[in-house]
Write an enzyme that holds these catalytic residues in place. Structure first.
Site, short mmCIF file in Angstrom:
data_model
loop_
_atom_site.label_atom_id
_atom_site.label_comp_id
_atom_site.label_asym_id
_atom_site.label_seq_id
_atom_site.Cartn_x
_atom_site.Cartn_y
_atom_site.Cartn_z
N TYR A 77 -2.41 -1.17 10.23
CA TYR A 77 -2.51 -1.51 8.81
C TYR A 77 -1.22 -1.12 8.08
CZ TYR A 77 -4.21 -1.14 3.95
OH TYR A 77 -4.38 -1.25 2.58
N SER B 211 0.83 -1.21 0.00
CA SER B 211 0.00 0.00 0.00
C SER B 211 0.86 1.25 0.00
CB SER B 211 -0.90 0.01 1.25
OG SER B 211 -1.54 1.27 1.42
#
Length: 283
Positions: free
Chosen positions: A187, A174
């Site tokens: 995350y 990400s």
């Protein structure tokens, strides 16, 4: 084949794409050219979002696709229908890949149906926004790492005996790994682990003729954000901070996975592609 999943989340993850408005764009944009003809691909988290778009594109390029997902059976059935409409064979398998033994069961099902595995796309993930680090419970921390990074280890361990020279692994990291995220601490930490895992696994397998790369999407319109606890205000302005001023669509990300999975990327391993709306990052 379906495993029963008994899971309690702190929010409504993983979320139904069928309930999301507006609907994410998963349809491949161009005719296929046979770049994955005769290949068998496993795509985790393929019931919706980037996983669905990737499964659709892989099928258009000639692959048969195993659709691995947690528990959204209606979405997974839709993805299987999409794969078949594109001319591929489909297998659906439900289960928590972060749990020991589930990945092995999934891979056995794939081998039983297709007899081979050429591509593994580790895409499944979850997030739980928390503005304060003190708000992250141990349960949430373990859950996020279990889904986002433990599952990748389990999947690679399970498929490794079946991968031959020319096989490819593509992981989903990400943009948050590169620029950080004040509300996605756990995350973002898992995405950093995924990037390191990708580079190290590449070094581990490149001599065997197996390429390992990753894709680091920016803000993409999938069930992950609206179902993962994002506020209405954040959703209203989702993606506007990118240089392009908008969120991306799943079918804008899937071609990066295709490129890394096919022979177009035959001289690439240990690398990360950045379809993120123009955000400039290092690495």
């Amino acid at each position: 084949m379906t495993d029963t999943v008994d899971m309690i989340h702190e929010d409504s993850l993983p979320g139904h794409e069928s309930e999301l408005e507006p609907k994410p764009h998963w349809t491949p944009r161009y005719p296929g050219s046979g770049r994955l003809q005769g290949k068998v691909a496993i795509v985790t988290g393929a019931d919706s979002g980037i996983g669905r778009a990737t499964a659709a594109l892989f099928a258009r390029e000639g692959a048969d696709v195993a659709i691995l997902y947690l528990c959204e059976h209606d979405d997974a059935a839709k993805t299987a229908e999409i794969v078949r409409d594109e001319g591929g064979e489909a297998l659906t398998f439900a289960g928590d890949l972060g749990e020991e033994g589930v990945a092995e069961k999934a891979v056995k099902a794939v081998i039983k149906k297709f007899g081979r595995i050429d591509i593994l796309v580790n895409n499944a993930g979850e997030q739980h926004p928390d503005p304060e680090i003190t708000g992250i419970t141990e349960k949430q921390l373990r859950r996020t790492f279990q889904t986002n990074i433990f599952a990748m280890f389990h999947m690679v361990q399970a498929v490794r005996p079946h991968l031959e020279r020319g096989a490819a692994i593509v992981n989903c990291t990400s943009v948050t790994m590169y620029k950080g995220s004040s509300e996605l601490l756990d995350y973002s930490a898992t995405k950093g682990a995924i990037t390191a895992f990708t580079r190290s696994l590449s070094e581990n397998l490149v001599g065997e003729g197996i390429r390992v790369n990753a894709v680091a999407p920016g803000p993409i319109w999938t069930p992950l954000n609206p179902m993962g606890g994002a506020t209405e205000e954040k959703l209203e302005h989702f993606g506007e901070a990118t240089p392009m001023g908008r969120p991306g669509q799943p079918n804008e990300i899937a071609p990066s996975f295709l490129f890394l999975a096919c022979d177009d990327a035959s001289y690439m391993s240990g690398q990360v592609l950045h379809p993120n709306g123009g955000i400039v990052v290092n690495g």
